[in-house]
Design a protein around this motif. Structure first.
Motif, PDB file in Angstrom:
ATOM      1  N   MET A 108       0.839  -1.097   0.049  1.00 49.52           N
ATOM      2  CA  MET A 108       0.002  -0.001  -0.083  1.00 49.52           C
ATOM      3  C   MET A 108       0.972   1.482  -0.103  1.00 49.52           C
ATOM      4  O   MET A 108       0.562   2.348  -1.010  1.00 49.52           O
ATOM      5  CB  MET A 108      -0.864  -0.030   1.338  1.00 49.52           C
ATOM      6  CG  MET A 108      -1.462   1.287   1.542  1.00 49.52           C
ATOM      7  SD  MET A 108      -2.614   1.114   2.788  1.00 49.52           S
ATOM      8  CE  MET A 108      -1.874   0.668   4.391  1.00 49.52           C
ATOM      9  N   ILE A 109       2.008   1.315   0.938  1.00 49.03           N
ATOM     10  CA  ILE A 109       2.506   2.675   0.930  1.00 49.03           C
ATOM     11  C   ILE A 109       3.619   2.720  -0.003  1.00 49.03           C
ATOM     12  O   ILE A 109       3.581   3.782  -0.780  1.00 49.03           O
ATOM     13  CB  ILE A 109       3.315   2.462   2.307  1.00 49.03           C
ATOM     14  CG1 ILE A 109       2.339   2.479   3.723  1.00 49.03           C
ATOM     15  CG2 ILE A 109       4.084   3.848   2.518  1.00 49.03           C
ATOM     16  CD1 ILE A 109       3.148   2.471   4.884  1.00 49.03           C
ATOM     17  N   ARG A 119       9.164  -9.887  -2.968  1.00 47.51           N
ATOM     18  CA  ARG A 119       9.678 -11.117  -3.472  1.00 47.51           C
ATOM     19  C   ARG A 119       8.797 -11.812  -4.556  1.00 47.51           C
ATOM     20  O   ARG A 119       9.355 -12.746  -5.041  1.00 47.51           O
ATOM     21  CB  ARG A 119       9.219 -11.922  -2.219  1.00 47.51           C
ATOM     22  CG  ARG A 119      10.045 -11.639  -1.036  1.00 47.51           C
ATOM     23  CD  ARG A 119       9.634 -12.198   0.247  1.00 47.51           C
ATOM     24  NE  ARG A 119       8.231 -11.532   0.441  1.00 47.51           N
ATOM     25  CZ  ARG A 119       7.540 -11.873   1.461  1.00 47.51           C
ATOM     26  NH1 ARG A 119       7.617 -12.934   2.372  1.00 47.51           N
ATOM     27  NH2 ARG A 119       6.233 -11.397   1.890  1.00 47.51           N
ATOM     28  N   HIS A 133       2.795  -9.072  -7.152  1.00 43.17           N
ATOM     29  CA  HIS A 133       2.252  -8.157  -6.596  1.00 43.17           C
ATOM     30  C   HIS A 133       2.601  -6.728  -6.789  1.00 43.17           C
ATOM     31  O   HIS A 133       1.852  -5.745  -6.415  1.00 43.17           O
ATOM     32  CB  HIS A 133       2.881  -8.244  -5.011  1.00 43.17           C
ATOM     33  CG  HIS A 133       2.456  -9.430  -4.204  1.00 43.17           C
ATOM     34  ND1 HIS A 133       3.449  -9.933  -3.012  1.00 43.17           N
ATOM     35  CD2 HIS A 133       1.807 -10.433  -4.477  1.00 43.17           C
ATOM     36  CE1 HIS A 133       2.838 -11.312  -2.854  1.00 43.17           C
ATOM     37  NE2 HIS A 133       1.628 -11.461  -3.472  1.00 43.17           N
ATOM     38  N   CYS A 168       9.539   0.390   3.784  1.00 40.64           N
ATOM     39  CA  CYS A 168       8.247   0.317   4.263  1.00 40.64           C
ATOM     40  C   CYS A 168       7.825  -0.906   5.090  1.00 40.64           C
ATOM     41  O   CYS A 168       6.944  -1.020   5.891  1.00 40.64           O
ATOM     42  CB  CYS A 168       7.224   0.006   3.235  1.00 40.64           C
ATOM     43  SG  CYS A 168       7.073   1.503   2.004  1.00 40.64           S
ATOM     44  N   TYR A 194       5.106  -5.007  18.701  1.00 46.94           N
ATOM     45  CA  TYR A 194       5.255  -4.247  17.707  1.00 46.94           C
ATOM     46  C   TYR A 194       5.812  -2.883  17.721  1.00 46.94           C
ATOM     47  O   TYR A 194       6.661  -2.372  17.298  1.00 46.94           O
ATOM     48  CB  TYR A 194       3.802  -4.195  17.026  1.00 46.94           C
ATOM     49  CG  TYR A 194       3.538  -3.342  15.894  1.00 46.94           C
ATOM     50  CD1 TYR A 194       4.176  -3.513  14.502  1.00 46.94           C
ATOM     51  CD2 TYR A 194       3.006  -2.049  16.190  1.00 46.94           C
ATOM     52  CE1 TYR A 194       3.867  -2.717  13.719  1.00 46.94           C
ATOM     53  CE2 TYR A 194       2.813  -1.092  15.004  1.00 46.94           C
ATOM     54  CZ  TYR A 194       3.190  -1.532  13.737  1.00 46.94           C
ATOM     55  OH  TYR A 194       3.224  -0.681  12.635  1.00 46.94           O
TER      56      TYR A 194
END
Ligand code: NAP
Length: 342
Positions: free
Chosen positions: A1-2, A22, A26, A63, A133
């Protein structure tokens, strides 16, 4: 997304952009069409990243830097970049009682949160866990800032944008596609959990490239819409004519739930970015359009209504949809003009 939003912005202004991942599958077709080049490399393989960077770059953006180990790998690359940006998170911030947005007890900040706000202590722990996180992000930030290199750390809030793995706006987009007669909002839709457009991250990344520096900056939308305003923006974009049913706070398990529920507002102060010349790409309603269009285009129309494509995190949304309970609520309401027998 970013990465998609940053690549789109930079490609539109003449940059050459390489995107690392990878799986070439995508890479969004729009980015490839605009000239974005895909390079297959795994971030856990330092030699692959080094080869991808080659002689260097004007800008490196990471990201997916979640830990001190990731940050150490990024520092090695940052030596060959004029500017580097790392995407951190507002999850690092703690209130006066030490609670963060990932704590069991929700944080209660005094007002808009500045970059000088206290953070959770850094830790070398599992960044995939709720508690780990924020602590891992802080550990990563410290490694990057300690390098002395011109690395800009960005702390976004709840991000929206095309390509989101967990596109929160789906809650209201699906209701529009399913032509629901009413939207239910807990706490009268008043909750505020600051939104961050990926397009606004991209605007600040472009500025960080033009003005390399060692710094931490918040990044969030210029407005901080309430859940009611979010739902109205999406309904407006999709022409969804629906009744607003306000459910009083937490009186019900499922009715009115949405992803921006917060007992106390979380708003990021954007003045530090503005002070170095940041100008947002747009406010929430303007920037959310891209994600909404992407969701409508990619939604699958199944027998039971609209569904997310399987690659997205459909599980996350299960608690937000209880159409049978909504229908029961609407049917049980006294009808206008009909005397309430009780
Ligand atoms: N979502 C939010 O609301 C939010 C809020 C605050 C901060 N953040 C931060 O935002 C970042 C996530 O950004 P995002 O949502 O744009 O992520 P994303 O959409 O999941 O994209 C991640 C990208 O990284 C690639 N990737 C994943 N693992 C890789 C690996 N081992 N090696 C090389 N490439 C890899 C993926 O492609 P492949 O799968 O093809 O490799 C994909 O292109 C995180 O740093 C998170 O902490 C998110």
């Amino acid at each position: 997304m970013i990465g998609r939003a940053i690549a789109a912005r930079l490609l539109a202004t003449g940059w050459a952009v390489d995107l690392i991942g990878r799986d070439a599958g995508h890479l969004p077709s729009g980015i490839a069409d605009a000239g974005g080049r895909f390079i297959a490399a795994d971030r856990d393989e330092p030699s692959q990243l080094a080869a991808a960077l080659g002689a260097g770059a004007d800008l490196v953006v990471d990201c997916i830097c979640y830990s001190a180990a990731h940050a150490t790998g990024l520092v090695a690359l940052a030596h060959r970049a004029a500017a580097t940006v790392m995407i951190s998170s507002r999850a690092v911030y703690v209130d006066a009682a030490g609670h963060s947005s990932n704590s069991a007890i929700p944080p209660r900040f005094d007002g808009p949160v500045r970059e000088t706000q206290d953070t959770v202590p850094p830790a070398d722990t599992d960044w995939r866990t709720k508690n780990g996180y924020g602590a891992s992000k802080v550990a990563a930030e410290l490694v990057l800032l300690g390098s002395g290199l011109p690395i800009t750390v960005l702390r976004p809030s709840k991000i929206h944008g095309a390509g989101a793995h967990r596109p929160r706006e789906w809650v209201f987009v699906k209701q529009a596609l399913d032509q629901r007669p009413a939207v239910f909002l807990a706490n009268r839709g008043a909750d505020v959990d600051h939104t961050t457009a990926a397009a606004n991250i991209a605007a600040l990344v472009e500025l960080a490239a033009a003005k390399p520096g060692r710094r931490i900056l918040n990044i969030a939308d210029p407005d901080a819409p309430s859940a009611l305003e979010i739902s109205r923006a999406i309904a407006g974009l999709l022409g969804h004519d629906r009744e607003e049913v306000f459910v009083d706070s937490r009186t019900t398990e499922t009715l009115g739930r949405h992803p921006w529920q917060r007992p106390y507002p979380i708003v990021l102060d954007m003045s530090a970015a503005v002070d170095i010349g940041y100008r947002p790409a747009g406010n929430y309603a303007e920037t959310v359009e891209e994600e909404v269009e992407w969701l409508v285009t990619s939604a699958l129309k199944g027998r039971d209504g609209s569904e997310l494509p399987p690659r997205l995190d459909a599980e996350f949304f299960v608690p937000f949809f209880d159409y049978p309970a909504e229908d029961r609520y609407l049917a049980a309401r006294p009808q206008p003009g009909i005397a309430d027998p009780f």
